[in-house]
Design a protein around this motif. Structure first.
Motif, PDB file in Angstrom:
ATOM      1  N   ALA A  73       0.828  -1.208   0.000  1.00 52.64           N
ATOM      2  CA  ALA A  73       0.000   0.000   0.000  1.00 52.64           C
ATOM      3  C   ALA A  73       0.861   1.256   0.000  1.00 52.64           C
ATOM      4  O   ALA A  73       0.552   2.238  -0.688  1.00 52.64           O
ATOM      5  CB  ALA A  73      -0.919  -0.009   1.214  1.00 52.64           C
ATOM      6  N   GLY A  77      -0.312   4.890  -1.050  1.00 52.70           N
ATOM      7  CA  GLY A  77      -1.420   4.945  -0.115  1.00 52.70           C
ATOM      8  C   GLY A  77      -1.075   5.707   1.144  1.00 52.70           C
ATOM      9  O   GLY A  77       0.093   5.889   1.499  1.00 52.70           O
ATOM     10  N   THR A 113      -4.081   4.312   6.310  1.00 51.24           N
ATOM     11  CA  THR A 113      -4.880   3.321   5.586  1.00 51.24           C
ATOM     12  C   THR A 113      -4.106   2.032   5.401  1.00 51.24           C
ATOM     13  O   THR A 113      -4.651   0.936   5.551  1.00 51.24           O
ATOM     14  CB  THR A 113      -5.298   3.879   4.211  1.00 51.24           C
ATOM     15  OG1 THR A 113      -6.011   5.096   4.387  1.00 51.24           O
ATOM     16  CG2 THR A 113      -6.190   2.882   3.482  1.00 51.24           C
ATOM     17  N   ALA A 114      -2.826   2.165   5.060  1.00 53.88           N
ATOM     18  CA  ALA A 114      -1.982   0.984   4.888  1.00 53.88           C
ATOM     19  C   ALA A 114      -1.868   0.204   6.192  1.00 53.88           C
ATOM     20  O   ALA A 114      -1.954  -1.026   6.205  1.00 53.88           O
ATOM     21  CB  ALA A 114      -0.595   1.405   4.405  1.00 53.88           C
ATOM     22  N   GLY A 154      -5.163  -1.670   6.943  1.00 50.55           N
ATOM     23  CA  GLY A 154      -5.297  -2.898   6.168  1.00 50.55           C
ATOM     24  C   GLY A 154      -4.424  -4.010   6.713  1.00 50.55           C
ATOM     25  O   GLY A 154      -4.862  -5.163   6.817  1.00 50.55           O
ATOM     26  N   ALA A 197      -4.978   2.976  -2.257  1.00 51.58           N
ATOM     27  CA  ALA A 197      -4.285   1.740  -1.886  1.00 51.58           C
ATOM     28  C   ALA A 197      -4.543   1.409  -0.425  1.00 51.58           C
ATOM     29  O   ALA A 197      -4.477   2.269   0.446  1.00 51.58           O
ATOM     30  CB  ALA A 197      -2.782   1.880  -2.137  1.00 51.58           C
ATOM     31  N   GLY A 198      -4.830   0.145  -0.162  1.00 47.68           N
ATOM     32  CA  GLY A 198      -5.106  -0.308   1.195  1.00 47.68           C
ATOM     33  C   GLY A 198      -6.577  -0.424   1.505  1.00 47.68           C
ATOM     34  O   GLY A 198      -6.988  -1.218   2.357  1.00 47.68           O
TER      35      GLY A 198
END
Length: 240
Positions: free
Chosen positions: A77, A82, A86-87, A90, A218-219
């Motif tokens: 991510a 990302g 958020t990464a 996840g 991303a993520g």
């Protein structure tokens, strides 16, 4: 009338290793899993370096996090641009499955209270699979320990080697090493999908993850894909 028989759940056998699987067979299987998966730490080290993570940070992730899928999700991510939060979300979500493994393994292994915090760090897909495959508690403990020790040592050593050798290899995407971790994870997961419900969850998660990949940061797609399990279970409940 015949006598009534009391039906109870089968108990885990507390038998000596000589009465269950031979110790050599347990060690052989555990070493096979530990070595095969542990070597993929090299791919993680290279991928982490390609994502801009320092060698120290990559090694710290392997030492302290030690769950391959979550580590690859995090660096993947970040490499895709990302948001770090958020990464991390996840990666954390993927790692929560180990808590459910721990609930099952705590009943199976029944380790002394003093070593449980250390053993909890080794509760991952591979150690769980090897332990659950054993016919008795002593074999399960042996399989868990050998798999965990082998995998932890190799994963950390190869992470260091991969991070140090990233500059010599060049573009990790050109070599396809960024896909090695997910490929290993899927290879371990596929044989475990034995029921129609499990296959339906995997298929829906794949559709959701790939479907939202082009449109979400991303993520985030991996978090959306996690909704596959409750959706499939809800649909199954409606039908029944």
């Amino acid at each position: 009338m015949g006598e009534k028989q009391l039906v109870t759940e089968p108990e885990i056998r507390e038998t000596p290793a000589s009465d269950g699987r031979p110790r050599a067979a347990v060690v052989r299987d555990a070493l096979g899993v530990g070595v095969a998966v542990g070597l993929s730490g090299f791919a993680f080290g290279v991928t982490a370096a390609g994502a801009g993570i320092s060698t120290l940070q990559a090694c710290a992730l392997s030492l302290l996090v030690f769950t391959g899928a979550s580590q690859f999700a995090l660096v993947g991510a970040l490499a895709a641009g990302g948001n770090p939060f958020t990464a991390a979300a996840g990666a954390f979500f993927l790692g929560t499955r180990n808590a459910f493994y721990g609930l099952r393994l705590s009943q199976l292994l029944r380790l002394p209270r003093a070593v449980r915090p250390l053993a909890a760090h080794w509760v991952i897909d591979e150690t769980t699979a090897v332990a659950l495959a054993q016919p008795d508690r002593r074999s399960a403990r042996l399989g868990f320990t050998v798999t965990g020790l082998t995998l932890y040592v190799l994963w950390n050593v190869t992470t260091l080697l991969g991070a140090l050798g990233a500059e010599a290899i060049g573009d990790t995407k050109a070599w396809g090493l960024d896909a090695a971790g997910p490929a290993v994870f899927l290879a371990l997961l596929a044989p475990m999908l034995k029921t129609a419900t499990e296959r339906a969850v995997a298929a829906l998660a794949l559709v959701l993850g790939l479907g939202f990949l082009p449109v979400l940061p991303a993520g985030v797609p991996v978090l959306i894909a996690a909704l596959a399990a409750p959706v499939v279970l809800w649909m199954k409940g409606r039908r029944s």
